[in-house]
Design a protein around this motif. Sequence first.
Motif, PDB file in Angstrom:
ATOM      1  N   THR A 112     -87.394  10.219  10.455  1.00 45.11           N
ATOM      2  CA  THR A 112     -86.143  10.144  11.212  1.00 45.11           C
ATOM      3  C   THR A 112     -85.499   8.783  11.026  1.00 45.11           C
ATOM      4  N   LEU A 113     -84.222   8.806  10.644  1.00 44.82           N
ATOM      5  CA  LEU A 113     -83.423   7.587  10.629  1.00 44.82           C
ATOM      6  C   LEU A 113     -82.804   7.442  12.012  1.00 44.82           C
ATOM      7  N   LEU A 114     -83.169   6.377  12.698  1.00 40.89           N
ATOM      8  CA  LEU A 114     -82.641   6.068  14.031  1.00 40.89           C
ATOM      9  C   LEU A 114     -81.556   5.018  13.875  1.00 40.89           C
ATOM     10  N   THR A 115     -80.378   5.312  14.419  1.00 40.78           N
ATOM     11  CA  THR A 115     -79.283   4.346  14.438  1.00 40.78           C
ATOM     12  C   THR A 115     -78.866   4.142  15.885  1.00 40.78           C
ATOM     13  N   VAL A 116     -78.843   2.894  16.313  1.00 37.55           N
ATOM     14  CA  VAL A 116     -78.369   2.541  17.651  1.00 37.55           C
ATOM     15  C   VAL A 116     -77.098   1.718  17.457  1.00 37.55           C
ATOM     16  N   ARG A 117     -76.011   2.198  18.035  1.00 38.91           N
ATOM     17  CA  ARG A 117     -74.716   1.499  17.969  1.00 38.91           C
ATOM     18  C   ARG A 117     -74.377   1.009  19.373  1.00 38.91           C
ATOM     19  N   ILE A 118     -74.139  -0.270  19.507  1.00 42.05           N
ATOM     20  CA  ILE A 118     -73.719  -0.859  20.777  1.00 42.05           C
ATOM     21  C   ILE A 118     -72.276  -1.291  20.585  1.00 42.05           C
ATOM     22  N   GLU A 119     -71.361  -0.518  21.167  1.00 39.70           N
ATOM     23  CA  GLU A 119     -69.925  -0.763  21.012  1.00 39.70           C
ATOM     24  C   GLU A 119     -69.454  -1.582  22.206  1.00 39.70           C
ATOM     25  N   CYS A 120     -69.208  -2.862  21.951  1.00 42.10           N
ATOM     26  CA  CYS A 120     -68.939  -3.815  23.027  1.00 42.10           C
ATOM     27  C   CYS A 120     -67.524  -3.736  23.598  1.00 42.10           C
ATOM     28  N   GLY A 121     -66.569  -3.195  22.844  1.00 43.94           N
ATOM     29  CA  GLY A 121     -65.228  -2.982  23.376  1.00 43.94           C
ATOM     30  C   GLY A 121     -64.260  -4.140  23.236  1.00 43.94           C
TER      31      GLY A 121
END
Length: 168
Positions: A112-121
């Motif tokens: 599994t490729l895990l991608t975590v995106r934290i979109e700060c705004g």
Amino acid sequence: MLAAAANTDVILERDTHTIILTRVLAAPCEQVFEAWTRPEHVACWWDPSGEPLAECEIDLRPGGAFRFVNRHPPGAHQFAGVYREIAPPRHLIFEAMGAIGRVILNETGGKTLLTVRIECGSAERFEQYLKMGIDTGTAKTLDNFVVYVGAMAQRTSSARSDAPSKGE
């Protein structure tokens, strides 16, 4: 305490105010999703130090809240938010600390490729997150996660090989 293996890729996208972290896990999406969303699992790997959480509450539904409290120093570090979208076992979206988090799972060949995106705004929030060490702390947390999921996959594999066959 977990012994983390450091291999998390971190990308800082200043133009979109986004922190992106990726890892490959040797487990199927279903198992990775379960380890990310069940409190009995999250409590074991979430703290970047590798210590189990003091408290871990998860109401896994759109509009449901989560709250994780680190053990040391007692009650000092807390991470809480609200789930916005849940699509097991491929992704979930949540809001926390004024940002949008996206956890995306893509399976290829049993991994599994895990991608975590934290979109700060905003640029200001992005810089604040970097000063707080969100990028490095989250990378350490994902390193813990990989170790935990690997051990979880081994336990599952051992349990299957220990089970009697139909002919026994």
